[in-house]
Design an enzyme around this catalytic site. Structure first.
Site, short mmCIF file in Angstrom:
data_model
loop_
_atom_site.label_atom_id
_atom_site.label_comp_id
_atom_site.label_asym_id
_atom_site.label_seq_id
_atom_site.Cartn_x
_atom_site.Cartn_y
_atom_site.Cartn_z
N GLU A 43 0.82 -1.20 0.10
CA GLU A 43 0.00 -0.07 -0.02
C GLU A 43 0.76 1.37 0.02
O GLU A 43 1.84 1.48 0.71
CB GLU A 43 -0.79 0.04 0.96
CG GLU A 43 -2.40 0.31 0.90
CD GLU A 43 -2.99 -0.26 0.05
OE1 GLU A 43 -3.08 -0.18 -0.97
OE2 GLU A 43 -3.82 -1.69 0.63
N HIS A 44 0.39 2.10 -0.72
CA HIS A 44 1.37 3.68 -0.97
C HIS A 44 2.59 3.09 -1.34
O HIS A 44 3.59 3.93 -1.16
CB HIS A 44 1.15 4.35 0.28
CG HIS A 44 -0.29 4.83 0.63
ND1 HIS A 44 -0.66 6.08 0.05
CD2 HIS A 44 -1.18 4.37 1.43
CE1 HIS A 44 -1.59 6.13 0.35
NE2 HIS A 44 -2.16 5.28 1.40
N THR A 45 2.63 2.15 -2.21
CA THR A 45 4.09 1.78 -2.66
C THR A 45 4.16 2.18 -4.28
O THR A 45 5.13 2.30 -4.79
CB THR A 45 4.43 0.40 -2.64
OG1 THR A 45 3.44 -0.29 -3.14
CG2 THR A 45 4.85 -0.05 -1.29
N ASP A 46 2.92 2.01 -4.80
CA ASP A 46 2.95 2.20 -6.37
C ASP A 46 3.57 3.68 -6.72
O ASP A 46 4.46 3.58 -7.88
CB ASP A 46 1.39 2.04 -6.95
CG ASP A 46 0.41 2.73 -6.59
OD1 ASP A 46 0.61 3.78 -5.69
OD2 ASP A 46 -0.73 2.94 -7.06
N GLY A 134 -13.19 2.41 -1.18
CA GLY A 134 -11.81 2.11 -1.34
C GLY A 134 -11.64 0.67 -2.00
O GLY A 134 -10.74 0.07 -1.99
N SER A 136 -11.96 0.97 -5.40
CA SER A 136 -11.55 1.33 -6.70
C SER A 136 -12.59 1.35 -7.95
O SER A 136 -12.64 0.93 -8.80
CB SER A 136 -10.47 0.41 -7.35
OG SER A 136 -9.26 0.74 -6.61
N ASP A 182 -4.54 0.54 -9.13
CA ASP A 182 -5.88 0.20 -9.32
C ASP A 182 -6.44 -0.14 -10.68
O ASP A 182 -6.95 -1.09 -11.11
CB ASP A 182 -6.77 1.45 -8.58
CG ASP A 182 -6.53 1.67 -7.19
OD1 ASP A 182 -6.07 0.84 -6.71
OD2 ASP A 182 -6.87 2.95 -7.02
N TYR A 235 -3.98 12.59 0.56
CA TYR A 235 -3.11 11.62 -0.47
C TYR A 235 -1.73 12.20 -1.16
O TYR A 235 -0.89 11.77 -1.18
CB TYR A 235 -4.27 10.73 -1.42
CG TYR A 235 -3.57 9.73 -2.42
CD1 TYR A 235 -3.47 8.46 -2.07
CD2 TYR A 235 -2.99 10.21 -3.51
CE1 TYR A 235 -2.99 7.71 -2.82
CE2 TYR A 235 -2.63 9.22 -4.38
CZ TYR A 235 -2.48 8.00 -4.05
OH TYR A 235 -1.99 7.00 -4.86
C1 GLA Z 1 -5.17 4.35 -3.96
C2 GLA Z 1 -4.58 4.83 -5.36
C3 GLA Z 1 -3.53 3.84 -5.69
C4 GLA Z 1 -2.52 3.54 -4.38
C5 GLA Z 1 -3.51 3.08 -3.08
C6 GLA Z 1 -2.60 2.96 -1.92
O1 GLA Z 1 -5.91 3.31 -4.16
O2 GLA Z 1 -5.34 5.09 -6.27
O3 GLA Z 1 -2.69 4.21 -6.68
O4 GLA Z 1 -1.63 4.47 -4.38
O5 GLA Z 1 -4.31 4.39 -3.32
O6 GLA Z 1 -1.82 1.95 -2.26
#
Ligand code: GLA
Length: 404
Positions: A43-46, A134, A136, A182, A235
């Site tokens: 999470e929060h790595t992309d 959350g 998507s 996502d 974010y």
């Molecule tokens: C949201 C963003 C993704 C990703 C996540 C956290 O879903 O759309 O790109 O950064 O948060 O992992």
């Protein structure tokens, strides 16, 4: 209360096509589906060029689509206010469209920006992906349009290119600075597998078998019903913080910091940035470990990895909230093998890995904990790793891509 989340896409597609005929007079050229997702770990790595391990949900957005030759883009959603949004594809520009219609319009704009010939279309959407959970729903909406246009215009773009176009639509047209996870999950997932994503080179993604049934496991998705909104600035601020930390460390992205270099980096960074960096580096390592465990056929070993990921998001990245923390704690208390918030955070959903037969025990315990804390009852589902975006209806006889 709990049930396996299963939808019959073909019967849904017939209903969506019927509604299209009522709205737009005549049959659609086809019906396409694009799923929502949960992220198992990463999470929060992309947006740090790192790793993630999402899977597609059995919930999807369907789009019934028919190209037009007059440049009009007409959009209707079963989840909307009943009105048809009528746009001109030649005048689409960032900021020009607001509300849900900005997502599909943004994809058409982004396809044109990427140099592809795009015409107008009539599009009718119907989605089973809850919004603000959350899971998507935005990516599902974007990717449904991307795959429909790809096929109707005969573009045959690779999945990672479609995901990039959908992400660009969200970043530049809608104005949400999301990463690519996502959209990659929605386009490129396969049934029965999690998607191993390296955000630095999305085209080189892999499919890791995630055989829940064969290993007597189930994955619960617990929607806390606390609305999650990526557009609220938090974010973007986190993303900027990571970029600033990477710049201070002289790295292209935080992905380039190894676990061995982490202690030195933490000493060198301002105190507000150090926890962000610790989360990203340890989270990337958790993805690598999770993939190894799954490849060994040991999905149960994911449990502690999920729980450690949640602690990192709660304590270092600080994107959990009381409801997600409570759902995780209650799930673990009731015997879940592991649990964590999934997605961007600030509300949204929690996943819990449980032994087969424990679904109701865990779901009921979380629901009772929510009631005791005065929260609204969560929505609890049992999810299976599902297929990525695809055409649902058979190609219509005599249908040809109508290039303009
Ligand atoms: C949201 C963003 C993704 C990703 C996540 C956290 O879903 O759309 O790109 O950064 O948060 O992992």
């Amino acid at each position: 209360m709990n049930r396996t989340d299963q939808w019959d896409d073909e019967s849904r597609a017939r209903d969506v096509a019927d509604e299209f005929r009522r709205l737009f007079d005549g049959a659609p050229d086809g019906v396409w589906a694009a799923p929502g997702r949960v992220n198992l770990i990463g999470e929060h790595t992309d947006y740090n060029d790192g790793f993630a391990l999402p899977m597609a949900l059995p919930r999807s957005t369907l789009v019934a689509a028919r190209l037009r030759t007059d440049g009009r883009l007409r959009l209707h959603s079963a989840q909307g206010d009943g009105r048809i949004t009528d746009l001109d594809v030649t005048t689409l520009a960032p900021g020009a469209v607001t509300g849900w219609a900005a997502y599909p319009a943004g994809v058409v704009w982004a396809l044109a920006e990427a140099g592809h010939p795009v015409s107008g279309a009539d599009l009718h959407f119907d989605s089973t992906v809850p919004t603000g959970a959350g899971l998507s729903s935005s990516a599902a909406l974007e990717c449904a349009v991307a795959v429909a246009y790809d096929e109707l215009h005969g573009l045959r773009l690779p999945g990672a290119d479609l995901a990039r176009i959908a992400q660009h639509a969200e970043n530049a047209f809608v104005g949400v600075p999301c990463g690519i996870m996502d959209q990659m999950a929605s386009v490129c997932s396969t049934a029965g597998s999690a998607l191993h994503l390296d955000a630095r080179s999305p085209e080189r993604h892999g499919h890791v078998p995630f055989d829940l049934r064969g290993q007597d496991l189930r994955l619960l998705v617990i929607d806390t019903r606390v609305a999650h909104d990526l557009g609220d600035g938090a974010y973007a601020a986190l993303r900027k913080g990571c970029e600033r930390a990477a710049a201070l460390l002289g790295l292209p992205a935080l992905r380039d910091l190894s676990a061995g270099e982490l202690p030195g980096a933490l000493d060198a960074l301002p105190t507000e940035l150090a926890p962000l960096v610790r989360h990203v580096v340890t989270e990337n390592a958790r993805v690598v470990e999770a993939v190894s465990r799954l490849r060994e056929g040991n999905a149960a070993a994911l449990g502690p990895i999920l729980t450690a990921g949640h602690a990192s998001l709660r304590d270092d990245y600080r994107v959990s909230c009381p409801e997600t923390d409570l759902a995780v704690a209650a799930a673990l208390d009731a015997g879940a093998l592991g649990a964590r918030m999934t997605g961007g955070g600030f509300g949204g959903s929690v996943i819990a890995l449980v032994r087969f037969g424990q679904e109701d025990v865990v779901g009921d315990h979380v629901t009772a904990a929510f009631a005791a804390a005065g929260h609204r009852p969560p929505h609890v589902l049992t999810a299976t790793p599902s297929a990525g975006a695809h055409r649902v209806t058979a190609p219509l006889e005599g249908t040809r891509p109508a290039l303009s």
